[in-house]
Structure formats: C-alpha cells, structure tokens
Design an enzyme around this catalytic site. Structure first.
Site: not given
Ligand code: UD1
Ligand code: MG
Length: 454
Positions: A11, A138, A13, A152, A17, A82
């Site tokens: 969590a 991905g 990130g 990805e 976006r 990640t």
C-alpha cells in the site's frame, strides 16, 4: 507440513493515477477505505502476521485504519516498485511460512480465493484472470501452457499486449525463498521500477515450482488505479450487497439504484425504493418501507415504520409503525416512540417523542422531550439556542402547540396544555392551561382599500 500463514499487503504506491491528495488505499468503496476491505477478508484466514507496506502517506494511512486491527506497518521510503516494497518486509518475515502477497488497491478478493492459492503446493503460485480489456495489467506469458513470466504493459511487445490473461497481483510464496528472489529483482525495465512480477522469471530460472490459479470472475480481483475504475467497482460491490439482501427476502425495487455504505440489517417484508443511501449501521425491522431518495445513517427503524420520499435520518431510533417524511430530517438523538408521525419539512434533533406524538408540517424540535399524544402544529419551533447555550423544552402529554409558536427554552408546557397559534412562549405553562401570547385582533369595519395612484 502445514506452514503458518503470513500476509503482505502493498500500500505504499504513489497512486498518482487517481490525481488525488488522499492516499489511494484510503479512497472509499462502499463507505470504507479500500485497505479495510482487504484487511477484513484477510482476518478470515487467521494469519499469524499481517504486514502492510506504507510509504509517504504512512501516518495518514495508519490513522485511517481501525486501530483494533493488529498490523505490522512496514515503511517503504520511496515507491520504487512492488518488488522493492516486498524487500522491505523481508526482515520481518517468519522462517517457515506461506506468504500471501496482496495489493492494497484490489479490495474485492474473497477469502475462498486466497485459501485456494495458499493450499497449492508450489513455491510460487500466481493468481491470474482473463479479462476482455487487459490494458494496464501485467500479462501472463506461457510457454507450452506453463507460466514462464509476467510482462508489464509498458514492457510488453505488441503481441504480448494482446494476451487477455492478466496478473491479478496476488501471489503465494514459500517464505524461505522470498528473500533470495526479491533481492534478485532489478529495475532494468521501461518504468525503472523493481517489479515484483519479475519473481516469476527468477523462480523459473532456479527451476523452483511455479504454478498459477485462475479466478473466474475478474471483478473480484480488479485493481483500482483511477476514479473511473473505483466507480465501476462500487457498482460491483453494491450489486453484491443488494443480491444478498434480496436473497434474504428484502424487496429492492431496483438493485442498480441502491448504495449501502456500511451494514444494513433488514427483517422480513422490508421494501426499499430507488436511490436510497444507507451508511454505517442501519437496522430495519420487519415491514419497514423506505421511499425513494432517502438517506439513512446509523439508525434503527422499528417494525412497520414508513420512511416517505426524500427524508434524511441520521443517528435516530424510531419505534414501531411510525410515519416519517416526505422531506423530513431526523438528526442524531432523535428518539421516536411507536406510532409517531413526523411530516414534511420537520427537523428533529436530540429530542424524544412519546407514543403517538405528531409534528406533521414545517417544525423544528431540538433538545426537547415531547409527551405521548402531543401535537406540534405547522411552523412551531423550539428556540433551543440563545446564541451561546442550548436549553431544553418539555412538552407534556397530549399538549397542543398551535401553529407558528416559538417555545423559548428553557420552558415547559404541561400535560394537556394548549399554546395558541403564533405565541412566543417564555414562561412555563401548567397542565391543562391555555397560553396565548399575541396582540388581540382588531377588526375595522367599513375600511376603504387604498386606490392605485394615477
Ligand atoms: C500491479 C502489477 C500488475 C497487475 C496489477 C493488478 C506489478 C509490477 N504489477 O500493477 O502486474 O496486473 O497490479 O492490479 O506488481 N505499491 C507499493 N510500493 C511501490 C509500488 C506500488 O507498495 O513502490 C503498492 C501500491 O500501493 C498498490 C500496489 O502496490 O496498492 C500495486 O501498485 P500499482 O502501482 O497499482 O501497480 P499496477 O500498475 O496496478
Ligand atoms: Mg494497481
């Protein structure tokens, strides 16, 4: 050997976006932060440890999550991918566990699916699904049917982009292998990030056992990266909640037009009209009917009560066979006994109504105690606030409060007392008395109406 279960939820990130100042995992779905959904599901697995990797918004996230949940918060200073997120967890891992990696932005995954993944024997098990539009995900690359790597979107070739089988981001790993594998991940890719998905290639190179499980319904594992995806997921969640209620016998007039942001407990023969929003914990007893466009928050409605259209009820406890609305507003602390009637444009705050009491039109009742059978006329209000302090109003049993009266608190109106319309009441009224406070009416006979000037 049965290994204990250990969970990692990523969590940290940036959630860029979403273009929002709020951390992505705190964006709400069904009224609860995304991260809450996963944590609740994970608890069903009874894991030994739950690690949540957080980054720049760490304090906001840790504060935004139910403090009763036992979580080992792990810091990832920079969102380098990640793979790098899992590297941060390595020092906290148990020696011999089955590690389940989940993404904080994929909140609808079911515990059954998690269990399926954990019961696989391979050193690495990837959860995949097939979607119509794989953009952004991905891709699962197979050779002779065997999972060979995950590529990805940005690193994928033209032909790989056509693959519809995608990585859900969820995987189970033998914890003994994790350290070795994640430390081998590099940032040699278009994003210049350490991608956890590279672990597949690494494990395959070492001839470790790698397998995959597919989940049939992609909506269960979809990730939220944009508000558009969040909105779609909200509908999936709401449809699921509505289906469960309908299965239990609730009559929902249109399951695509309902929003339950919390828990809704409903008895028998309950019916819910369109466009209603339920928040927090709402309990509707048998035969409750909710009209269209109502908002009900943290409230309980007794058997047979009808909430008419466009009413807002928050923090209220309503008895049996009451009628509330249309256009009524019950605020926190509204306690209605049985057979109470609250009509249009009536606001009730922190007040109790005894059995059968009524306020049918345009009234404000705040900080008051209304006796059984009392009637509050149109336009009557309790003046509970003097600009500094709040005071109480007591209205006795079967009292009658005439239209447009102002009851200036603190004040008490006795049982069976009557207040004449238009009165401003500042003194207590005894049981059975009539109080009228207005200038007496003057009638002028033979009055000539003014004429329009030339
Ligand atoms: C990820 C997967 C992709 C998969 C998709 C499913 C990788 C490299 N890609 O892509 O294969 O199809 O999920 O939804 O894993 N996070 C961190 N630290 C970081 C970066 C991300 O903790 O440095 C967290 C994020 O907060 C988020 C989760 O990991 O909860 C996934 O990150 P995100 O950037 O959304 O990955 P996707 O591009 O969706
Ligand atoms: Mg994502």
């Amino acid at each position: 050997m049965i290994r204990p279960i250990e969970i990692v939820i990523l969590a940290a990130g940036a959630g860029s976006r979403m273009r929002s100042g709020k951390p992505k995992v705190l964006q709400t779905l069904g009224g609860e932060p995304l991260l809450h959904h996963i944590l609740k599901t994970v608890h069903d697995l009874d894991p030994k440890k739950i690690h949540v990797v957080v980054g720049q918004h760490a304090s906001e996230i840790t504060q935004g999550i139910d403090q009763r949940m036992k979580i080992n918060w792990v810091m990832q200073e920079e969102p380098k991918g990640t793979g790098n997120a899992v590297v941060q967890v390595v020092p906290h891992l148990m020696q011999e566990s089955r590690l389940l990696v989940l993404l904080g932005d994929a909140p609808l995954i079911k515990s059954k699916t998690m269990q399926g993944l954990l019961s696989e024997k391979s050193d690495l098990v990837i959860l995949t699904t097939t979607v119509a539009d794989p953009t952004g995900y991905g891709r699962i690359v197979r050779e002779g049917g065997k999972l060979s790597e995950i590529v990805e979107e940005k690193d994928a070739s033209k032909s790989q982009r056509l693959i519809n089988e995608i990585n859900t981001g969820v995987m189970a790993i033998n914890s003994a292998k994790v350290q070795d594998w994640v430390n081998k991940i590099t940032d040699d890719n278009v994003q210049k990030e350490y991608l956890l998905t590279d672990i597949v290639k690494i494990a395959n190179k070492e001839k470790a056992s790698v397998s995959s499980i597919a989940v049939f319904d992609p909506s269960e594992v979809e990730g939220v990266n944009t508000f558009s995806q969040l909105a779609k997921m909200e509908r999936v969640l709401q449809k699921d909640k509505a289906e469960k209620l309908m299965e239990s016998g609730v009559h929902i007039l249109d399951p695509t037009r309902i929003d339950i942001r919390g828990t809704l407990i409903a008895g028998k023969e309950v019916s819910l009209d369109i466009n209603c929003v339920f928040e927090g914990k709402v309990v509707l007893d048998d035969n409750v009917k909710i009209g269209p466009n109502c908002v009900v928050v943290d409230s309980k409605l007794g058997a047979g009560t009808v909430l008419k259209p466009n009413s807002v009820v928050e923090g209220a406890e309503i008895g049996k066979n009451c009628s509330v609305g249309p256009f009524a507003r019950l605020r926190p602390g509204a306690l209605l006994g049985d057979d109470v009637s609250i009509g249009n444009f009536v606001e009730v705050k922190k007040s109790s109504f005894g059995i059968g009491a009524k306020a049918n039109h345009l009234a404000y009742v705040g900080d008051a105690e209304v006796g059984a059978g009392a009637n509050i006329g149109a336009g009557a209000i309790t003046c509970n606030y003097d600009g500094t302090n709040k005071s109480k109003t007591k209205i006795g049993k079967n009292a009658f409060i005439g239209s447009n009266s102002s009851l200036v608190a603190p004040v008490s109106i006795g049982d069976d007392a009557t207040v004449g319309a238009g009165s401003t009441i500042t003194k207590d009224v005894k049981d059975g008395d009539l109080a009228v406070e207005r200038s007496s009416q003057k009638n002028v006979s033979g009055w000539t109406k003014p004429k329009k000037r030339e």
